[in-house]
Design a protein around this motif. Structure first.
Motif, short mmCIF file in Angstrom:
data_model
loop_
_atom_site.label_atom_id
_atom_site.label_comp_id
_atom_site.label_asym_id
_atom_site.label_seq_id
_atom_site.Cartn_x
_atom_site.Cartn_y
_atom_site.Cartn_z
N LYS A 179 47.34 11.37 15.34
CA LYS A 179 45.90 12.06 15.58
C LYS A 179 46.52 13.48 15.84
O LYS A 179 47.21 13.86 16.52
N PHE A 180 45.56 14.41 15.28
CA PHE A 180 45.84 15.87 15.58
C PHE A 180 44.69 16.45 16.64
O PHE A 180 44.93 17.24 17.20
N VAL A 181 43.79 15.26 16.86
CA VAL A 181 42.76 15.97 17.86
C VAL A 181 42.95 15.29 19.22
O VAL A 181 41.92 14.96 19.55
N VAL A 182 44.15 15.24 19.58
CA VAL A 182 44.51 14.93 20.98
C VAL A 182 45.24 15.98 21.62
O VAL A 182 45.91 17.06 21.30
N GLU A 183 45.24 16.03 23.01
CA GLU A 183 45.92 17.01 23.74
C GLU A 183 47.43 17.18 23.36
O GLU A 183 47.84 18.34 23.35
N SER A 184 47.97 16.21 23.54
CA SER A 184 49.38 16.18 23.54
C SER A 184 49.90 16.77 22.18
O SER A 184 50.91 17.25 21.90
N PHE A 185 48.90 16.68 21.13
CA PHE A 185 49.30 17.44 19.73
C PHE A 185 49.04 18.92 19.91
O PHE A 185 50.03 19.81 19.62
N CYS A 186 48.01 19.38 20.82
CA CYS A 186 47.73 20.82 20.74
C CYS A 186 48.74 21.34 21.53
O CYS A 186 49.00 22.46 21.32
N GLN A 187 49.45 20.65 22.29
CA GLN A 187 50.52 21.29 23.30
C GLN A 187 51.69 21.77 22.61
O GLN A 187 52.58 22.49 22.93
N GLN A 188 51.88 21.36 21.19
CA GLN A 188 53.14 21.40 20.61
C GLN A 188 52.85 23.00 19.96
O GLN A 188 51.82 23.44 19.78
N THR A 189 54.09 23.55 19.91
CA THR A 189 54.10 24.75 19.07
C THR A 189 54.02 24.82 17.49
O THR A 189 54.11 23.58 17.16
N ASP A 190 53.55 25.93 17.02
CA ASP A 190 53.47 25.75 15.59
C ASP A 190 54.61 25.38 14.92
O ASP A 190 54.70 24.81 13.93
N GLY A 191 55.93 25.79 15.48
CA GLY A 191 57.26 25.42 15.16
C GLY A 191 57.48 24.14 14.92
O GLY A 191 58.15 23.54 14.05
N GLU A 192 56.82 23.26 16.12
CA GLU A 192 57.21 22.02 16.30
C GLU A 192 56.62 21.35 15.05
O GLU A 192 56.92 20.19 14.26
N ILE A 193 55.15 21.65 14.87
CA ILE A 193 54.21 21.10 13.94
C ILE A 193 54.73 21.20 12.54
O ILE A 193 55.07 20.45 11.52
N PHE A 194 55.35 22.60 12.24
CA PHE A 194 55.85 22.92 10.89
C PHE A 194 57.16 22.18 10.66
O PHE A 194 57.60 21.58 9.59
N TYR A 195 58.05 22.07 11.64
CA TYR A 195 59.25 21.06 11.60
C TYR A 195 58.85 19.66 11.09
O TYR A 195 59.53 19.03 10.30
N LYS A 196 57.98 19.07 11.98
CA LYS A 196 57.75 17.69 11.51
C LYS A 196 57.10 17.46 10.17
O LYS A 196 57.39 16.45 9.62
N ILE A 197 56.14 18.39 9.66
CA ILE A 197 55.65 18.42 8.32
C ILE A 197 56.93 18.49 7.38
O ILE A 197 56.95 17.73 6.40
N SER A 198 57.56 19.06 7.60
CA SER A 198 58.90 19.53 6.51
C SER A 198 59.89 18.31 6.73
O SER A 198 60.19 17.96 5.52
N GLN A 199 60.06 17.74 8.02
CA GLN A 199 60.90 16.64 7.90
C GLN A 199 60.36 15.24 7.48
O GLN A 199 60.87 14.57 6.67
N GLY A 200 59.26 15.07 7.93
CA GLY A 200 58.71 13.73 7.90
C GLY A 200 59.39 12.74 8.73
O GLY A 200 60.52 12.78 9.04
N ARG A 201 58.83 11.47 9.00
CA ARG A 201 59.52 10.34 9.73
C ARG A 201 58.82 8.91 9.28
O ARG A 201 57.63 8.97 9.38
N GLY A 202 59.68 8.07 9.31
CA GLY A 202 58.79 6.60 8.76
C GLY A 202 58.04 6.71 7.70
O GLY A 202 58.53 7.31 6.57
N ASP A 203 56.88 6.28 7.62
CA ASP A 203 55.95 6.14 6.55
C ASP A 203 55.62 7.56 5.90
O ASP A 203 55.19 7.68 5.01
N MET A 204 55.77 8.87 6.70
CA MET A 204 55.54 9.92 6.28
C MET A 204 56.64 10.70 5.69
O MET A 204 57.69 10.83 6.19
#
Ligand code: HEC
Length: 138
Positions: free
Chosen positions: A88-113
């Motif tokens: 979920k993106f609309v939760v506090e734990s997500f908002c606390q991440q830096t732009d770099g962290e979100i960028f990294y996760k989109i770039s890498q993917g994990r499991g089903d993503m």
């Protein structure tokens, strides 16, 4: 000699069982998706303008909606068909991440993503980072 070997095997058994369980339990508890430190600090050079948010929204709808849902609530049409639930993106734990962290996760993917490193340009990934950040937390 034979009996001595047997003693050693019996003595080792609890140790092996302990090691086995500590690894499986650790795997379950430690499901956190960690980002390397240098990625956390990656600079987002794409400005968060209204125009760019609309571009990000269009990209998000095309590539991410099906799992993460229109409003980032992890309720896309594919969401229930996956082995692990999408984030979920609309939760506090997500908002606390830096732009770099979100960028990294989109770039890498994990499991089903899957990884979006090749599917989307760097700029497109930053546009999406800005867009998912703009989704409202309830
Ligand atoms: C096929 C389904 C699917 C698609 C499509 C998909 N994701 Fe994901 N996403 C997931 C799943 C499942 C996870 C959880 C992965 C995990 O934790 O192992 C996830 C996790 C994430 C995370 C990590 C969230 C966190 O808090 O750690 C981000 C960021 C993310 N997705 C962004 C995106 C973006 C942006 C797109 C589109 C470019 C996208 N995803 C497309 C399934 C998907």
């Amino acid at each position: 000699m034979k009996t001595k070997m047997k003693h050693i095997e019996i003595a080792l058994l609890p140790v092996l069982i302990f090691i086995f369980f500590s690894f499986t339990l650790k795997g379950k508890q430690n499901n956190e998706w960690k980002t390397p430190e240098y990625c956390k600090k990656l600079q987002n050079d794409v400005p968060c303008t209204k125009e760019n948010l609309l571009l990000g929204k269009a990209l998000y709808r095309k590539h991410c909606n099906s799992c993460h849902g229109e409003k980032g609530e992890a309720d896309g049409i594919k969401a229930t068909k996956l082995d692990s639930p999408p984030a979920k993106f609309v939760v506090e734990s997500f908002c606390q991440q830096t732009d770099g962290e979100i960028f990294y996760k989109i770039s890498q993917g994990r499991g089903d993503m899957g990884s979006y490193k090749k599917k989307l340009s760097k700029e497109d990934r930053w546009l999406i980072v800005n867009y998912v950040r703009s989704l409202e937390v309830k």
